[in-house]
Design an enzyme around this catalytic site. Sequence first.
Site, PDB file in Angstrom:
ATOM      1  CE  LYS A   1      -4.420   1.025   0.239  1.00  0.00           C
ATOM      2  NZ  LYS A   1      -5.586   0.229  -0.187  1.00  0.00           N
TER       3      LYS A   1
ATOM      4  CG  ASP B   1      -7.381   3.342  -0.653  1.00  0.00           C
ATOM      5  OD1 ASP B   1      -7.830   2.185  -0.601  1.00  0.00           O
ATOM      6  OD2 ASP B   1      -7.489   4.132   0.312  1.00  0.00           O
TER       7      ASP B   1
HETATM    8  P1  NDP Z   1     -12.928   8.025  -2.563  1.00  0.00           P
HETATM    9  O1  NDP Z   1     -11.850   9.002  -2.358  1.00  0.00           O
HETATM   10  O2  NDP Z   1     -13.510   7.834  -3.915  1.00  0.00           O
HETATM   11  O3  NDP Z   1     -14.136   8.332  -1.569  1.00  0.00           O
HETATM   12  C1  NDP Z   1     -13.964   8.369  -0.194  1.00  0.00           C
HETATM   13  C2  NDP Z   1     -15.271   8.706   0.463  1.00  0.00           C
HETATM   14  O4  NDP Z   1     -15.142   8.514   1.869  1.00  0.00           O
HETATM   15  C3  NDP Z   1     -15.682  10.158   0.284  1.00  0.00           C
HETATM   16  O5  NDP Z   1     -17.070  10.272   0.311  1.00  0.00           O
HETATM   17  C4  NDP Z   1     -15.047  10.825   1.501  1.00  0.00           C
HETATM   18  O6  NDP Z   1     -15.682  12.028   1.875  1.00  0.00           O
HETATM   19  C5  NDP Z   1     -15.241   9.769   2.554  1.00  0.00           C
HETATM   20  N1  NDP Z   1     -14.142   9.897   3.535  1.00  0.00           N
HETATM   21  C6  NDP Z   1     -12.823   9.725   3.304  1.00  0.00           C
HETATM   22  N2  NDP Z   1     -12.096   9.963   4.399  1.00  0.00           N
HETATM   23  C7  NDP Z   1     -12.975  10.295   5.349  1.00  0.00           C
HETATM   24  C8  NDP Z   1     -12.846  10.653   6.699  1.00  0.00           C
HETATM   25  N3  NDP Z   1     -11.629  10.713   7.306  1.00  0.00           N
HETATM   26  N4  NDP Z   1     -13.983  10.906   7.386  1.00  0.00           N
HETATM   27  C9  NDP Z   1     -15.192  10.839   6.784  1.00  0.00           C
HETATM   28  N5  NDP Z   1     -15.382  10.513   5.483  1.00  0.00           N
HETATM   29  C10 NDP Z   1     -14.293  10.244   4.782  1.00  0.00           C
HETATM   30  O7  NDP Z   1     -12.345   6.641  -1.991  1.00  0.00           O
HETATM   31  P2  NDP Z   1     -12.857   5.153  -2.271  1.00  0.00           P
HETATM   32  O8  NDP Z   1     -14.323   5.126  -2.471  1.00  0.00           O
HETATM   33  O9  NDP Z   1     -11.974   4.569  -3.287  1.00  0.00           O
HETATM   34  O10 NDP Z   1     -12.485   4.454  -0.876  1.00  0.00           O
HETATM   35  C11 NDP Z   1     -13.413   4.319   0.191  1.00  0.00           C
HETATM   36  C12 NDP Z   1     -12.969   3.206   1.116  1.00  0.00           C
HETATM   37  O11 NDP Z   1     -12.938   1.964   0.390  1.00  0.00           O
HETATM   38  C13 NDP Z   1     -11.581   3.346   1.731  1.00  0.00           C
HETATM   39  O12 NDP Z   1     -11.585   2.794   3.010  1.00  0.00           O
HETATM   40  C14 NDP Z   1     -10.718   2.500   0.816  1.00  0.00           C
HETATM   41  O13 NDP Z   1      -9.539   2.063   1.463  1.00  0.00           O
HETATM   42  C15 NDP Z   1     -11.659   1.354   0.534  1.00  0.00           C
HETATM   43  N6  NDP Z   1     -11.390   0.547  -0.649  1.00  0.00           N
HETATM   44  C16 NDP Z   1     -11.268   1.136  -1.883  1.00  0.00           C
HETATM   45  C17 NDP Z   1     -11.050   0.348  -3.003  1.00  0.00           C
HETATM   46  C18 NDP Z   1     -10.995   0.914  -4.368  1.00  0.00           C
HETATM   47  O14 NDP Z   1     -10.903   0.135  -5.314  1.00  0.00           O
HETATM   48  N7  NDP Z   1     -11.072   2.219  -4.558  1.00  0.00           N
HETATM   49  C19 NDP Z   1     -10.863  -1.117  -2.877  1.00  0.00           C
HETATM   50  C20 NDP Z   1     -11.092  -1.631  -1.552  1.00  0.00           C
HETATM   51  C21 NDP Z   1     -11.321  -0.808  -0.495  1.00  0.00           C
HETATM   52  P3  NDP Z   1     -14.920  13.419   1.648  1.00  0.00           P
HETATM   53  O15 NDP Z   1     -15.030  13.705   0.180  1.00  0.00           O
HETATM   54  O16 NDP Z   1     -15.677  14.382   2.491  1.00  0.00           O
HETATM   55  O17 NDP Z   1     -13.502  13.235   2.109  1.00  0.00           O
HETATM   56  O1  2IT Z   2      -7.925  -1.509  -0.639  1.00  0.00           O
HETATM   57  C1  2IT Z   2      -7.879  -1.985  -1.783  1.00  0.00           C
HETATM   58  O2  2IT Z   2      -8.036  -3.204  -1.990  1.00  0.00           O
HETATM   59  C2  2IT Z   2      -7.681  -1.075  -2.910  1.00  0.00           C
HETATM   60  N1  2IT Z   2      -7.608   0.131  -2.709  1.00  0.00           N
HETATM   61  C3  2IT Z   2      -7.541  -1.618  -4.315  1.00  0.00           C
HETATM   62  C4  2IT Z   2      -6.147  -2.099  -4.559  1.00  0.00           C
HETATM   63  C5  2IT Z   2      -5.840  -2.521  -5.977  1.00  0.00           C
HETATM   64  O3  2IT Z   2      -4.660  -2.819  -6.212  1.00  0.00           O
HETATM   65  O4  2IT Z   2      -6.721  -2.568  -6.832  1.00  0.00           O
END
Ligand code: NDP
Ligand code: 2IT
Length: 449
Positions: A130, A170
Site C-alpha cells: 500500500k 484508493d
Molecule cells: P474516494 O476518495 O472515492 O471516496 C472516499 C469517500 O469517503 C468520500 O465520500 C469521503 O468524503 C469519505 N471519507 C474519506 N475519508 C474520510 C474521513 N476521514 N472521514 C469521513 N469521510 C471520509 O475513496 P474510495 O471510495 O476509493 O475508498 C473508500 C474506502 O474503500 C476506503 O476505506 C478505501 O480504502 C476502501 N477501498 C477502496 C477500493 C478501491 O478500489 N477504490 C478497494 C477496496 C477498499 P470526503 O469527500 O468528504 O472526504
Molecule cells: O484496498 C484496496 O483493496 C484497494 N484500494 C484496491 C487495490 C488494488 O490494487 O486494486
Amino acid sequence: MVASLNEKLESAYQEVLRRNPGEIEFHQAVREVLETLGPVLAKYPEFAEHKIIQRICEPERQIIFRVPWQDDQGQVQINRGFRVEFNSALGPYKGGLRFHPSVYLGIIKFLGFEQVFKNALTGMPIGGGKGGSDFDPKGKSNSEIMRFCQSFMTELYRHLGEYTDVPAGDIGVGGREIGYLFGQYKRITNRYESGILTGKGLDWGGSRVRTEATGYGTIFFVNEMLKARGDGLEGKTCVVSGSGNVAIYAIEKATELGAKVIACSDSNGVIIDQNGLDLDLIKQIKEIERRRISVYAQEKKGATYLESGNIWTIPCQVALPCATQNELHGKDAETLVKNGCIAVAEGANMPTTPEGIRVFQESGIAYGPGKAANAGGVATSALEMQQNASRDSWSFEYTEQRLQDIMINIHRNCHETAAEFGAPGNYVVGANITGFFKVARSMVAMGLI
Ligand code: NDP
Ligand code: 2IT
C-alpha cells in the site's frame, strides 16, 4: 472487553507494539488478525516454529520519500510519500495509493497488512502493499493534481514493475490520478509498461468493471451472506456511508438487485432520500462536478441533508460502510442492531472499530469484514493485470461474471473455514484464517524469506 491472545500470539503482538510506536491503526489491524489465529497455530505448530507470525507482521520493505511540487501561485509545497511493500509470498506487491491529509506510516501499514490477507483471499497471484501521501486533493486544481502526481511518480517509478510492485487507486486516487501517474512513468522510463499500474483508462490498458468492482463486489458478498441465511438483498432498505468510488458502485449494484438505498454521506454530512437515491444525480455531483454531497439535497425535491449527521442512526436492514477506517463505533453498531439491521458488509478498509465488531458478532447479524467484502476491487485489478499480460481486453459482461464468481468463492471459503475452526457464521475468523493459511504455507515452502 478485549479478547485475549495465547502466549505466543501475545508476545508477537507486544513486539509489534514495541517496534511500531504510535501506529495505532496498524496495531488494531494486527490485533484483529492475531485474535483469530490461535486455533491455526495449535493445529499447525510448524507456523510458530518458522516464526511466521513475526515475519508476517514485519513489512518486507518500507519506502518514505519527499514529494516537492509547486502550487498554482508558484509556491513550493512539500508532502511525504509512502510505499510499504508488505509481503510478496504470493506475487508482486499489489495495493492502492491513498492521498489524504490523515495519511502517515501507521495508516499505510494497516492498509498494507490487511491487503496481504485480502489479496490471498481473491485466489489471484498477488502479494500485498500500500502507498500514498499526506497530500490533500480537496480544492486543488487539475494542474496542481497533475504536478503532484508527476513529482510523486518521479520517486516511486524506480520501485515499480509488473513483476515487482503494482499500485492502483484508493481514497483520493481515481482514474484522473492514475492517468497522470502512468503518463509520468512512461515519460521517465520511455517504456509503455501497462502492467505497472491498475485502474487505467479503458482507452489505454484499463479493464472494464475495475471502476465498479469494489462496490459491486461488496454487494455480491452481502447478497451471498444473506443467501446463506435463506434471504437475499431484494426489497431491503440500505444505507451506504461515503459517496466516493466504492459507495457509488455499491449503491448502483444494490439498486440493480432490487434493494432501496436511502442514504449516503461525505465527511461533512449525510443525505437522506426515502424514495431511493438518484444515482445519476450523485454521479453528476461527485464524478463530474467534484462537489460536496450536500448539493444533492439542494437539487432533489424530498431529500434532506444533515450537516455533521451520523448515518448509522438511520434505520436500515443492510448497512454498508464505504468511507474510511473507524467510522462505525460500538454505539453506532448498537443503534443499527436495535433499529433492525440484519447485515453489514464493509466496502471500506477497517471501518468498524473492535467494539463495533463485537456488537455485531454478539447480536448474531451477518457481518462481512472488509478483507473479504471489498476484495472485488483488487481482484479485478488482478484481472486487469491478466488482460495486460496477454494484450487482451474482455467484455463488461465477461469481466463482471469473473468478479461475481470470485466473490462467491471468497464467501464460500470464509464460510467453510469459519465452520471448520469452530466459529460458524464468523466471517472474521473465516477471512483471516483462509488468507493467513495460504500466505503462511507459501512462506514456509520458500524457506527463510
Ligand atoms: P474516494 O476518495 O472515492 O471516496 C472516499 C469517500 O469517503 C468520500 O465520500 C469521503 O468524503 C469519505 N471519507 C474519506 N475519508 C474520510 C474521513 N476521514 N472521514 C469521513 N469521510 C471520509 O475513496 P474510495 O471510495 O476509493 O475508498 C473508500 C474506502 O474503500 C476506503 O476505506 C478505501 O480504502 C476502501 N477501498 C477502496 C477500493 C478501491 O478500489 N477504490 C478497494 C477496496 C477498499 P470526503 O469527500 O468528504 O472526504
Ligand atoms: O484496498 C484496496 O483493496 C484497494 N484500494 C484496491 C487495490 C488494488 O490494487 O486494486
